[in-house]
Design an enzyme around this catalytic site. Structure first.
Site, short mmCIF file in Angstrom:
data_model
loop_
_atom_site.label_atom_id
_atom_site.label_comp_id
_atom_site.label_asym_id
_atom_site.label_seq_id
_atom_site.Cartn_x
_atom_site.Cartn_y
_atom_site.Cartn_z
N LYS A 216 31.04 32.79 50.70
CA LYS A 216 30.54 31.92 49.83
C LYS A 216 28.98 31.65 49.95
CE LYS A 216 35.06 29.93 48.44
NZ LYS A 216 35.78 28.78 48.16
N ARG A 256 41.71 32.22 52.77
CA ARG A 256 41.65 33.13 51.53
C ARG A 256 40.29 34.08 51.67
NH1 ARG A 256 39.18 33.36 46.42
NH2 ARG A 256 40.79 34.49 44.74
#
Length: 276
Positions: A216, A256
């Site tokens: 991210k 995840r």
């Protein structure tokens, strides 16, 4: 009744984006053979779930047509499930959730926690599957404008508690529910780090917690070069592994991620640290 996977350690949900525009791997697995092959690879590396998504949720992304999302994810889920691979579907639409579960998916991963589609929670309550509700304040196109908090940890917990109550009221059993703080979704870089430091406060919800940190932007900013250029998404995996070890040591239910084997190594380290 489908129950939540409990592998005895932090679970790994492997990301399979069947999209042209996801921030990290958009276009890599858009055609069916490539998507299925990658799903097999994730499972072979030890993924507990392969999370199949047909609509990008990166900041600024637009919606795709329902028919396009169905065409992207259902054939992939069918082939993976037929081979005995546990699959989840990443969607905010009840129609896609229904079709995915019919194709073999065992969990619906809804980044909106039921807010994007008022029929989602009732639909999932009718299905034999688990449900993952993420914290969400709006669609990708404008979600970052909603990243305003006085106490991000307290407010995310309160807003997730509302989604849990809504899910239970719709008929979902609490033993099928997982929550996700939604790092990067209507969150600034500082908010993401505050949530990670405050994960123990999510115990108040009394539910398993999944965290998605993989590749991210906040990691890209942390690893930026001297000119301020962000580290590219696929070069953020080492930082992701470091966070996975910390998350496993904190006892989260799942992570995840775009990679699997390195995460499992990190989970072994974090799990040993926690048990010690």
């Amino acid at each position: 009744m489908t129950t939540l996977p409990q592998p005895g350690r932090t679970l790994v949900m492997g990301v399979l984006n069947v999209t042209p525009d996801s921030f990290s791997d958009g276009g890599d697995y858009l055609d069916l053979p490539a998507a299925v092959a990658h799903g097999f690879d994730l499972a072979a590396e030890g993924a507990d779930l392969v999370d199949v998504g047909g609509e990008s949720t990166r900041p600024g992304a637009g919606r795709v047509h329902l028919d396009a999302e169905l065409a992207r994810v259902v054939p992939v889920i069918e082939q993976l499930s037929r081979a005995g691979i546990p699959v989840s579907v990443d969607t905010t639409r009840h129609e896609v959730a229904r079709a995915a579960v019919a194709a073999g998916a065992v969990l619906v991963n809804d980044v909106s926690g039921g807010l994007a589609d008022p029929q989602m929670l009732a639909a999932v309550a009718e299905l034999d599957c688990a449900y993952l509700a993420m914290h969400w304040r709006g669609h990708s196109v404008d979600m970052q404008s909603r990243a305003v908090y006085r106490d991000v940890v307290a407010e995310v917990i309160d807003e997730l508690a509302e989604r849990v109550d809504a899910a239970v009221s719709a008929g979902l059993s609490r033993d099928r529910l997982v929550v996700d703080p939604g790092l990067g979704f209507a969150k600034t870089v500082a908010h993401n780090w505050e949530l990670l430091r405050g994960l123990d406060r999510f115990d108040a919800l009394g539910l398993p917690v999944l965290v998605g940190t993989s590749r991210k932007r906040f990691l890209g900013e942390l690893l930026a070069d001297e000119d301020g250029d962000l580290r590219p998404p696929k070069e953020r995996d080492d930082a992701t592994v470091a966070l996975t070890a910390l998350l496993a040591a904190s006892g989260v239910w799942g992570v995840r991620t775009h990679t699997v084997r390195p995460q499992l190594d990190a989970i072994k380290v974090g799990g040993m640290w926690r048990r010690g």
